[in-house]
Design a protein around this motif. Structure first.
Motif, PDB file in Angstrom:
ATOM      1  N   ASP A  58       0.867  -1.177   0.000  1.00 49.49           N
ATOM      2  CA  ASP A  58       0.000   0.000   0.000  1.00 49.49           C
ATOM      3  C   ASP A  58       0.897   1.219   0.000  1.00 49.49           C
ATOM      4  O   ASP A  58       1.441   1.598   1.036  1.00 49.49           O
ATOM      5  N   PHE A  59       1.069   1.829  -1.150  1.00 50.56           N
ATOM      6  CA  PHE A  59       1.964   2.974  -1.287  1.00 50.56           C
ATOM      7  C   PHE A  59       1.189   4.263  -1.071  1.00 50.56           C
ATOM      8  O   PHE A  59       0.135   4.477  -1.677  1.00 50.56           O
ATOM      9  N   ASP A  60       1.712   5.113  -0.205  1.00 53.21           N
ATOM     10  CA  ASP A  60       1.102   6.407   0.070  1.00 53.21           C
ATOM     11  C   ASP A  60       1.902   7.492  -0.651  1.00 53.21           C
ATOM     12  O   ASP A  60       3.018   7.825  -0.233  1.00 53.21           O
TER      13      ASP A  60
ATOM     14  N   GLY B 112      -2.834  -5.125  -1.297  1.00 51.31           N
ATOM     15  CA  GLY B 112      -2.156  -3.896  -1.687  1.00 51.31           C
ATOM     16  C   GLY B 112      -2.530  -3.481  -3.104  1.00 51.31           C
ATOM     17  O   GLY B 112      -2.854  -4.318  -3.952  1.00 51.31           O
ATOM     18  N   SER B 113      -2.465  -2.186  -3.377  1.00 51.95           N
ATOM     19  CA  SER B 113      -2.866  -1.668  -4.688  1.00 51.95           C
ATOM     20  C   SER B 113      -1.682  -1.348  -5.600  1.00 51.95           C
ATOM     21  O   SER B 113      -1.874  -0.940  -6.744  1.00 51.95           O
TER      22      SER B 113
ATOM     23  N   GLU C 205      -3.358  -0.438  -9.075  1.00 53.25           N
ATOM     24  CA  GLU C 205      -3.260   0.955  -9.515  1.00 53.25           C
ATOM     25  C   GLU C 205      -1.978   1.247 -10.279  1.00 53.25           C
ATOM     26  O   GLU C 205      -1.978   2.043 -11.217  1.00 53.25           O
ATOM     27  N   ARG C 206      -0.895   0.624  -9.877  1.00 53.15           N
ATOM     28  CA  ARG C 206       0.390   0.985 -10.476  1.00 53.15           C
ATOM     29  C   ARG C 206       1.436  -0.088 -10.241  1.00 53.15           C
ATOM     30  O   ARG C 206       1.293  -0.947  -9.358  1.00 53.15           O
TER      31      ARG C 206
END
Length: 224
Positions: free
Chosen positions: A83-85, A109-110, A146-147
């Motif tokens: 999970d990257f912020d 996680g995205s 997402e990425r």
């Protein structure tokens, strides 16, 4: 599980390759690839060990890819989910990958985070690294993430460290004024710089800096 067959080109000659998930039987080849891809002054303790590889194929096998040429493994790429912020992007490679053991893999996680990519030097004219990267993009799309994100080494920076900041170096590479062996390759693969991170990895050539570079899933708007 992932498996793709395609042709790459050696000059004008088509060469068949297979991209697939690596397995335990591939470990000896993967360990040799690490040694060939990351010679001194890269720290040998950062090469894979068998425990790390076991974690890769058990915790997140979808993110464990290798590429075969004529039945021989010529390269590999490994990732985990996090999970990257974007508001708190600073981290080290050791921190976000659990030092390569990926025990911090987050199944929900995205972001697919690149732990490692390497191609044997004798096979690098075949653009295998690019095909591994494209295949991992397909994993991102398949898993509706997402990425793809990862910290790229910037091994050309030590030659310019006395003349420019790491940010200025990356800007020069993006403008095409300088060429970096890793950052330029990632740009050619469709990755875009996010920011430079200090103390990312013990790497003399990069002066311990890394450049976070991402590829955004073009379908991520519909995912949200």
């Amino acid at each position: 599980m992932y498996r793709k067959e395609l042709f790459v080109f050696e000059g004008v000659k088509p060469v068949p390759v297979i991209i697939r998930n690596y397995e335990e039987k591939d470990f000896p080849d993967l360990l040799r690839i690490q040694q060939e891809c990351f010679p001194s002054p890269f720290p040998p303790e950062l090469w894979w060990n068998e425990e790390q590889l076991i974690n890769h194929v058990t915790l997140f096998p979808e993110g464990a890819l290798c590429i075969e040429v004529a039945g021989k493994i010529a390269g590999s790429m490994t990732g985990l989910l996090v999970d990257f912020d974007p508001n708190h992007p600073d981290h080290s490679w050791e921190e976000i990958t659990d030092n390569g053991y990926i025990r911090n893999h987050q199944p929900d996680g995205s972001t697919l985070y690149v732990v490692d990519i390497g191609v044997r030097p004798s096979y690098r004219k075949l653009s295998l690294g690019k095909w591994l990267m494209f295949s991992m993009y397909e994993v991102v799309v398949h898993l509706r993430l997402e990425r793809l994100l990862g910290g790229g080494r910037m091994p050309g920076y030590h030659k310019w460290a006395g003349e420019m900041s790491p940010e200025q170096y990356i800007e020069s590479v993006v403008r095409g004024e300088l060429k970096d062996p890793v950052v330029t390759f990632l740009l050619r693969c469709g990755r875009t710089p996010v920011r430079v991170v200090a103390d990312y990895l013990e790497d003399e050539e990069s002066c311990n800096y890394g450049t976070l570079m991402e590829w955004k899933n073009p379908f991520s708007i519909s995912i949200k």
